[in-house]
Scaffold this motif. Structure first.
Motif, PDB file in Angstrom:
ATOM      1  N   PRO A 168      -7.325  -6.722   3.890  1.00 37.09           N
ATOM      2  CA  PRO A 168      -8.394  -6.921   2.892  1.00 37.09           C
ATOM      3  C   PRO A 168      -8.051  -6.323   1.544  1.00 37.09           C
ATOM      4  CG  PRO A 168      -9.098  -5.339   4.567  1.00 37.09           C
ATOM      5  CD  PRO A 168      -7.764  -5.892   5.006  1.00 37.09           C
ATOM      6  N   GLY A 169      -7.241  -5.252   1.542  1.00 30.96           N
ATOM      7  CA  GLY A 169      -6.848  -4.619   0.290  1.00 30.96           C
ATOM      8  C   GLY A 169      -5.971  -5.512  -0.565  1.00 30.96           C
ATOM      9  N   LEU A 184      -8.589   0.222   0.524  1.00 30.08           N
ATOM     10  CA  LEU A 184      -8.787  -0.710   1.643  1.00 30.08           C
ATOM     11  C   LEU A 184      -7.505  -0.880   2.443  1.00 30.08           C
ATOM     12  CD1 LEU A 184     -10.854  -3.509  -0.126  1.00 30.08           C
ATOM     13  CD2 LEU A 184     -11.697  -1.815   1.495  1.00 30.08           C
ATOM     14  N   PRO A 185      -7.620  -1.185   3.751  1.00 31.82           N
ATOM     15  CA  PRO A 185      -6.425  -1.484   4.563  1.00 31.82           C
ATOM     16  C   PRO A 185      -5.665  -2.663   3.965  1.00 31.82           C
ATOM     17  CG  PRO A 185      -8.404  -1.354   5.932  1.00 31.82           C
ATOM     18  CD  PRO A 185      -8.852  -1.283   4.499  1.00 31.82           C
ATOM     19  N   CYS A 240     -10.599  -1.421  -4.704  1.00 34.70           N
ATOM     20  CA  CYS A 240      -9.881  -2.078  -3.606  1.00 34.70           C
ATOM     21  C   CYS A 240      -8.684  -1.275  -3.109  1.00 34.70           C
ATOM     22  CB  CYS A 240      -9.388  -3.455  -4.055  1.00 34.70           C
ATOM     23  SG  CYS A 240     -10.724  -4.618  -4.384  1.00 34.70           S
ATOM     24  N   LEU A 299      -8.827  -9.074  -1.343  1.00 35.22           N
ATOM     25  CA  LEU A 299      -9.971  -8.905  -2.235  1.00 35.22           C
ATOM     26  C   LEU A 299      -9.595  -8.897  -3.717  1.00 35.22           C
ATOM     27  CD1 LEU A 299     -13.006  -8.709  -2.278  1.00 35.22           C
ATOM     28  CD2 LEU A 299     -12.801  -6.233  -2.018  1.00 35.22           C
TER      29      LEU A 299
END
Length: 181
Positions: free
Chosen positions: A139-140, A135-136, A132, A143
């Motif tokens: 969402p980072g 991820l940006p 993760c 998630l």
């Protein structure tokens, strides 16, 4: 009388002196986002087995407690792991069924190893967290919260939306999907 009301434990909390703690980790540590520029605090549910001060003898007990650890090594602990640490005992918040809260600035000292199943689950969770990282932001942050209960990167506005809608349990318990107990 409950453990949190036991005279010896109450006296240690009221004294505010540094204590040595022996405990067993009961859940995955969770990171709480620190203020800007500050590292997170790690919240760790534990079973407290013994408390000792330099001036007095030890107090043996079996009590649920919560550790607020500021050293990053708290993050890597696994359920079932035995540890010792030095810290300060604080009373729990009203309505909390734990006996005490321990504020600990130093790293825990590991005593033995967790079971093979907990170690395997820990490797899986760490891999999910690493996956993760690239991820940006939005969402980072979401998630890892949904998958392993790590809300340290969760956007504050989204965290408030979870609270407002009564859906904080999605981040609080989802880590149990990959936990062996």
């Amino acid at each position: 009388m409950s453990v949190r009301e036991a005279r010896g434990l109450v006296a240690l909390v009221e004294a505010g002196d540094p204590v040595s703690l022996r405990m067993v980790v009961r859940d995955d540590p969770r990171a709480l986002r620190g203020s800007t520029g500050r590292p997170p605090t790690y919240i760790v549910a534990v079973d407290l087995e013994a408390v000792r001060t330099e001036e007095s003898g030890g107090l043996r007990l079996s009590a649920r407690a919560l550790v607020l650890g500021s050293d990053p090594s708290w993050r890597g602990l696994l359920p079932g792991q035995r540890v010792t640490a030095k810290g300060k005992l604080l009373p729990p918040r009203g309505g909390d069924l734990r006996a005490v809260v321990a504020s600990v600035r130093e790293a825990p000292v590991l005593v033995g190893r967790p079971s093979w199943a907990q170690r395997a689950a820990g490797v899986l969770r760490a891999g999910l967290q690493r996956a993760c990282e690239p991820l940006p932001d939005r969402p980072g942050g979401l998630l890892p919260g949904l998958v392993v209960g790590d809300t340290s990167r969760l956007d504050p506005a989204l965290e408030e939306d979870f609270r407002t809608t009564g859906m904080t349990h999605l981040n609080a318990v989802s880590g149990t999907n990959v936990r062996q107990t």
